[in-house]
Scaffold this motif. Structure first.
Motif, PDB file in Angstrom:
ATOM      1  N   LEU A  46       0.830  -1.198   0.000  1.00 63.88           N
ATOM      2  CA  LEU A  46       0.000   0.000   0.000  1.00 63.88           C
ATOM      3  C   LEU A  46       0.870   1.256   0.000  1.00 63.88           C
ATOM      4  O   LEU A  46       0.592   2.222  -0.722  1.00 63.88           O
ATOM      5  N   THR A  47       1.929   1.251   0.767  1.00 63.00           N
ATOM      6  CA  THR A  47       2.854   2.386   0.805  1.00 63.00           C
ATOM      7  C   THR A  47       3.532   2.589  -0.545  1.00 63.00           C
ATOM      8  O   THR A  47       3.670   3.727  -1.021  1.00 63.00           O
ATOM      9  N   GLN A  48       3.931   1.506  -1.183  1.00 59.91           N
ATOM     10  CA  GLN A  48       4.569   1.611  -2.497  1.00 59.91           C
ATOM     11  C   GLN A  48       3.601   2.163  -3.539  1.00 59.91           C
ATOM     12  O   GLN A  48       3.974   3.012  -4.356  1.00 59.91           O
ATOM     13  N   VAL A  49       2.361   1.714  -3.502  1.00 56.75           N
ATOM     14  CA  VAL A  49       1.363   2.208  -4.452  1.00 56.75           C
ATOM     15  C   VAL A  49       1.062   3.679  -4.168  1.00 56.75           C
ATOM     16  O   VAL A  49       0.938   4.481  -5.098  1.00 56.75           O
ATOM     17  N   ALA A  50       0.965   4.057  -2.900  1.00 53.14           N
ATOM     18  CA  ALA A  50       0.716   5.462  -2.548  1.00 53.14           C
ATOM     19  C   ALA A  50       1.849   6.355  -3.044  1.00 53.14           C
ATOM     20  O   ALA A  50       1.611   7.456  -3.566  1.00 53.14           O
ATOM     21  N   GLU A  51       3.073   5.898  -2.907  1.00 53.61           N
ATOM     22  CA  GLU A  51       4.229   6.660  -3.398  1.00 53.61           C
ATOM     23  C   GLU A  51       4.147   6.817  -4.919  1.00 53.61           C
ATOM     24  O   GLU A  51       4.395   7.897  -5.458  1.00 53.61           O
ATOM     25  N   LEU A  52       3.786   5.753  -5.609  1.00 62.84           N
ATOM     26  CA  LEU A  52       3.666   5.805  -7.066  1.00 62.84           C
ATOM     27  C   LEU A  52       2.550   6.758  -7.493  1.00 62.84           C
ATOM     28  O   LEU A  52       2.723   7.544  -8.427  1.00 62.84           O
ATOM     29  N   LEU A  56       9.417   6.779 -12.282  1.00 63.30           N
ATOM     30  CA  LEU A  56       9.999   5.491 -12.658  1.00 63.30           C
ATOM     31  C   LEU A  56      10.691   4.830 -11.472  1.00 63.30           C
ATOM     32  O   LEU A  56      10.654   3.603 -11.327  1.00 63.30           O
ATOM     33  N   SER A  57      11.293   5.626 -10.610  1.00 64.22           N
ATOM     34  CA  SER A  57      11.916   5.084  -9.404  1.00 64.22           C
ATOM     35  C   SER A  57      10.854   4.458  -8.491  1.00 64.22           C
ATOM     36  O   SER A  57      11.053   3.373  -7.946  1.00 64.22           O
ATOM     37  N   ALA A  58       9.729   5.144  -8.333  1.00 71.49           N
ATOM     38  CA  ALA A  58       8.634   4.584  -7.530  1.00 71.49           C
ATOM     39  C   ALA A  58       8.056   3.338  -8.199  1.00 71.49           C
ATOM     40  O   ALA A  58       7.662   2.389  -7.521  1.00 71.49           O
ATOM     41  N   ALA A  59       8.044   3.325  -9.521  1.00 71.95           N
ATOM     42  CA  ALA A  59       7.530   2.161 -10.254  1.00 71.95           C
ATOM     43  C   ALA A  59       8.447   0.956 -10.086  1.00 71.95           C
ATOM     44  O   ALA A  59       7.980  -0.189 -10.145  1.00 71.95           O
ATOM     45  N   ASN A  60       9.728   1.197  -9.882  1.00 71.01           N
ATOM     46  CA  ASN A  60      10.665   0.088  -9.697  1.00 71.01           C
ATOM     47  C   ASN A  60      10.382  -0.698  -8.417  1.00 71.01           C
ATOM     48  O   ASN A  60      10.779  -1.853  -8.300  1.00 71.01           O
ATOM     49  N   HIS A  69       2.324  -7.369  -6.121  1.00 74.21           N
ATOM     50  CA  HIS A  69       1.210  -6.445  -6.316  1.00 74.21           C
ATOM     51  C   HIS A  69       0.160  -7.065  -7.231  1.00 74.21           C
ATOM     52  O   HIS A  69       0.421  -8.044  -7.927  1.00 74.21           O
ATOM     53  N   SER A  70      -1.005  -6.439  -7.254  1.00 75.45           N
ATOM     54  CA  SER A  70      -2.101  -6.957  -8.080  1.00 75.45           C
ATOM     55  C   SER A  70      -1.778  -6.800  -9.563  1.00 75.45           C
ATOM     56  O   SER A  70      -0.938  -5.987  -9.958  1.00 75.45           O
ATOM     57  N   THR A  71      -2.478  -7.557 -10.379  1.00 77.07           N
ATOM     58  CA  THR A  71      -2.284  -7.504 -11.827  1.00 77.07           C
ATOM     59  C   THR A  71      -2.590  -6.111 -12.359  1.00 77.07           C
ATOM     60  O   THR A  71      -1.895  -5.608 -13.236  1.00 77.07           O
ATOM     61  N   ARG A  72      -3.619  -5.482 -11.815  1.00 80.01           N
ATOM     62  CA  ARG A  72      -4.003  -4.130 -12.249  1.00 80.01           C
ATOM     63  C   ARG A  72      -2.865  -3.144 -12.021  1.00 80.01           C
ATOM     64  O   ARG A  72      -2.563  -2.321 -12.882  1.00 80.01           O
ATOM     65  N   VAL A  73      -2.212  -3.226 -10.884  1.00 79.71           N
ATOM     66  CA  VAL A  73      -1.094  -2.326 -10.577  1.00 79.71           C
ATOM     67  C   VAL A  73       0.076  -2.595 -11.520  1.00 79.71           C
ATOM     68  O   VAL A  73       0.658  -1.665 -12.082  1.00 79.71           O
TER      69      VAL A  73
END
Length: 190
Positions: free
Chosen positions: A37-43, A92-96, A102-106
């Motif tokens: 959740l934190t990684q997705v929020a950062e992205l 892109l760094s957050a995407a790494n 993570h879910s398929t959608r993400v």
């Protein structure tokens, strides 16, 4: 007597160990969910910043293409492209940080974002060399729309109702901001 004493000690101990194991497994699962959740929020945050910079770049690109005296506009455009590139690197760094957990959608959203960003430099070259201002506006608007959709999809996976409401409100504000920005550049070019 001895076997009863062992049973009285052993059974509660085994049950306690099993319950502790279950609680530990739940804690590990919760920790992993919070990490994702934190990684997705950062992205999501980085995509929002990228959209902001792309909107400014769209304005300056269309203005540059429409304006006959391009000297000062070119300096502004180059400066804005550097700001956009910085936001791109951060996104892109957050995407790494997004991995197979993570879910398929993400994962699909991140892949789509990467494809658009990989073509950004060639898009920029074609925008300033041989397209009318409206085409530049349209192309940048499409890219910003794709990123906004990805951002919305990433936020939709939140299970907390309060957080989901905040994500929806933020998405609405960003759509309004984007519409104002788009109308502004249409007026400037006209």
């Amino acid at each position: 007597m001895r076997s009863r004493l062992v049973a009285l000690i052993l059974i509660p101990t085994v049950v306690g160990v099993l319950l502790a194991g279950v609680q530990l497994a739940n804690a590990i699962g919760t920790n992993a969910e919070y990490r994702r959740l934190t990684q997705v929020a950062e992205l999501v945050q980085r995509i929002g910043a990228l959209n902001h910079e792309l909107a400014k770049e769209r304005t300056l690109t269309a203005w540059y293409v429409a304006d006959r005296s391009r000297g000062q506009r070119l300096v502004q455009l180059k400066t804005q492209r550097q700001a956009t590139d910085t936001a791109k690197k951060q996104a892109l760094s957050a995407a790494n940080a997004i991995d197979a957990a993570h879910s398929t959608r993400v994962i699909e959203g991140v892949g789509n974002m990467r494809r658009w960003l990989a073509g950004l430099d060639s898009l920029r070259e074609s925008m300033v060399s041989n397209v009318p201002p409206r085409a530049a506006i349209s192309t940048y608007t499409t890219m910003i729309g794709v990123f906004s959709a990805i951002e919305g999809d990433l936020g939709a996976g939140v299970n907390d109702d309060t957080l989901q409401g905040d994500v929806a409100a933020l998405g609405s504000l960003q759509r309004v901001k984007e519409e104002i920005s788009r109308q502004q550049i249409i007026l400037i070019v006209a």
